[in-house]
Each structure stands twice: as C-alpha cells, then as structure tokens.
Design a protein around this motif. Structure first.
Motif, short mmCIF file in Angstrom:
data_model
loop_
_atom_site.label_atom_id
_atom_site.label_comp_id
_atom_site.label_asym_id
_atom_site.label_seq_id
_atom_site.Cartn_x
_atom_site.Cartn_y
_atom_site.Cartn_z
N SER A 89 31.83 -9.47 -42.70
CA SER A 89 32.69 -10.57 -42.25
C SER A 89 31.92 -11.60 -41.42
O SER A 89 32.34 -12.73 -41.27
CB SER A 89 33.88 -10.04 -41.45
N LYS A 90 30.76 -11.18 -40.88
CA LYS A 90 29.90 -12.07 -40.09
C LYS A 90 28.72 -12.58 -40.93
O LYS A 90 27.74 -13.09 -40.40
CB LYS A 90 29.36 -11.34 -38.86
N ASN A 91 28.84 -12.40 -42.25
CA ASN A 91 27.81 -12.85 -43.20
C ASN A 91 26.46 -12.16 -43.00
O ASN A 91 25.41 -12.75 -43.23
CB ASN A 91 27.63 -14.37 -43.17
N VAL A 92 26.51 -10.90 -42.57
CA VAL A 92 25.28 -10.12 -42.42
C VAL A 92 24.93 -9.57 -43.80
O VAL A 92 25.77 -8.99 -44.48
CB VAL A 92 25.47 -8.95 -41.43
N GLU A 93 23.69 -9.78 -44.19
CA GLU A 93 23.23 -9.25 -45.47
C GLU A 93 22.77 -7.81 -45.23
O GLU A 93 21.91 -7.56 -44.38
CB GLU A 93 22.07 -10.09 -46.00
N ILE A 94 23.34 -6.88 -45.96
CA ILE A 94 23.01 -5.47 -45.80
C ILE A 94 22.04 -5.08 -46.91
O ILE A 94 22.36 -5.17 -48.09
CB ILE A 94 24.27 -4.59 -45.85
N LEU A 95 20.85 -4.67 -46.50
CA LEU A 95 19.84 -4.25 -47.45
C LEU A 95 19.60 -2.76 -47.29
O LEU A 95 19.50 -2.26 -46.18
CB LEU A 95 18.53 -5.01 -47.21
N THR A 96 19.50 -2.07 -48.39
CA THR A 96 19.21 -0.63 -48.34
C THR A 96 17.90 -0.37 -49.07
O THR A 96 17.42 -1.20 -49.86
CB THR A 96 20.34 0.18 -49.00
N LYS A 97 17.29 0.75 -48.75
CA LYS A 97 16.03 1.18 -49.35
C LYS A 97 14.89 0.20 -49.05
O LYS A 97 14.04 -0.06 -49.89
CB LYS A 97 16.20 1.41 -50.86
N PHE A 98 14.90 -0.36 -47.83
CA PHE A 98 13.83 -1.23 -47.36
C PHE A 98 13.34 -0.70 -46.02
O PHE A 98 14.10 -0.08 -45.27
CB PHE A 98 14.34 -2.67 -47.15
N PHE A 99 12.09 -0.96 -45.71
CA PHE A 99 11.54 -0.61 -44.41
C PHE A 99 11.68 -1.80 -43.47
O PHE A 99 11.50 -2.94 -43.88
CB PHE A 99 10.06 -0.23 -44.51
N VAL A 100 11.97 -1.54 -42.21
CA VAL A 100 12.02 -2.59 -41.19
C VAL A 100 10.61 -2.78 -40.67
O VAL A 100 9.99 -1.86 -40.17
CB VAL A 100 12.98 -2.21 -40.03
N LYS A 101 10.10 -4.00 -40.81
CA LYS A 101 8.75 -4.31 -40.34
C LYS A 101 8.78 -4.96 -38.97
O LYS A 101 7.86 -4.83 -38.18
CB LYS A 101 8.04 -5.23 -41.33
N GLU A 102 9.86 -5.71 -38.69
CA GLU A 102 9.91 -6.44 -37.43
C GLU A 102 11.36 -6.79 -37.10
O GLU A 102 12.16 -7.06 -37.98
CB GLU A 102 9.11 -7.74 -37.55
N ILE A 103 11.67 -6.76 -35.81
CA ILE A 103 12.95 -7.25 -35.31
C ILE A 103 12.61 -8.27 -34.23
O ILE A 103 11.86 -7.97 -33.30
CB ILE A 103 13.82 -6.11 -34.72
N SER A 104 13.11 -9.46 -34.37
CA SER A 104 12.80 -10.49 -33.39
C SER A 104 14.04 -11.29 -33.04
O SER A 104 15.02 -11.30 -33.79
CB SER A 104 11.70 -11.41 -33.94
N LYS A 105 13.99 -11.96 -31.91
CA LYS A 105 15.11 -12.80 -31.46
C LYS A 105 14.89 -14.23 -31.91
O LYS A 105 13.77 -14.70 -32.04
CB LYS A 105 15.21 -12.77 -29.93
N PRO A 129 15.61 -18.41 -31.17
CA PRO A 129 15.58 -19.19 -29.92
C PRO A 129 16.90 -19.12 -29.14
O PRO A 129 16.91 -19.30 -27.94
CB PRO A 129 15.30 -20.62 -30.39
N GLU A 130 18.00 -18.81 -29.84
CA GLU A 130 19.29 -18.68 -29.17
C GLU A 130 19.46 -17.31 -28.51
O GLU A 130 20.53 -16.95 -28.04
CB GLU A 130 20.43 -18.92 -30.16
N ASN A 131 18.40 -16.50 -28.57
CA ASN A 131 18.36 -15.17 -27.94
C ASN A 131 19.26 -14.16 -28.64
O ASN A 131 19.85 -13.30 -27.99
CB ASN A 131 18.70 -15.27 -26.45
N ILE A 132 19.40 -14.28 -29.94
CA ILE A 132 20.13 -13.27 -30.71
C ILE A 132 19.19 -12.67 -31.75
O ILE A 132 18.20 -13.29 -32.14
CB ILE A 132 21.39 -13.85 -31.38
N PHE A 133 19.49 -11.48 -32.20
CA PHE A 133 18.62 -10.80 -33.16
C PHE A 133 18.90 -11.28 -34.56
O PHE A 133 19.96 -11.62 -34.94
CB PHE A 133 18.83 -9.28 -33.09
#
Length: 107
Positions: free
Chosen positions: A85-101, A103-107
């Motif tokens: 509902s928040k337009n988050v794309e859900i990906l499966t069977k992938f590795f997370v390489k990086e999580i970053s914020k 400029p608005e300080n959100i992930f």
C-alpha cells in the motif's frame, strides 16, 4: 481494550523494557544502535499498529501475543499488504548488499 488486557499490556511493557536493556548488555555488537529502534517502537505501538491494519490479536496468560487466528501467515499477509500500500517493491531470492538513508533521512 478491557481492564485485564490493559493491565497485561502494562506488565508486558515493563518486562519488555527490562529485556531490551538486558539484551543490549549482552548483544556482542551494535547494541547501542538497536536501542533507537527499540525505543521508537514500543510493544503497545506494535500491537496498535497491527490492530489498526485489521489483524486481530490475543494476549496469552504468559503475556505472549499471537494473531487471534493462530496463523503466522496472517502476520506476513498484514505486513505485505501494508508494504504494498506504500508502493514498496518486495523482492525475494535476492541478497541485500547495502541499506542506506535518503537525504530526507528515510531508508
């Protein structure tokens, strides 16, 4: 919520905060960074969030919280629907390489 549930939630919250600090003391790395998340989202907030999203919850005698249906897939469905509902794309069977914020300080 009835008075019994409110009293159980208060007890649960006290136990919850004790366990957070106990956990942080013995967590080998990153405990301080976790503290911000634990303080930002208290147990009562999480309970209310799920209830507002339509997931009915029950509090067991030992203060554990479960979906009224006893089905963990209902929790997954609730989280998935909220993300989509928040337009988050859900990906499966992938590795997370990086999580970053951003400029608005959100992930």
């Amino acid at each position: 919520l009835n008075k019994k549930k409110i009293n159980l939630l208060i007890c649960y919250l006290l136990i919850y905060y004790f366990l957070i600090y106990y956990f942080l003391i013995y967590y080998p790395r990153g405990g301080i960074q976790l503290l911000e998340s634990f303080n930002r989202f208290a147990a009562g907030d999480v309970y209310d969030w799920f209830e507002k999203k339509g997931l009915k919850l029950k509090i067991e005698e030992d203060l554990r919280v479960f979906p009224l249906s006893n089905s963990s897939s209902d929790v997954i469905d609730c989280l998935r629907k909220s993300a989509l509902s928040k337009n988050v794309e859900i990906l499966t069977k992938f590795f997370v390489k990086e999580i970053s914020k951003t400029p608005e300080n959100i992930f």
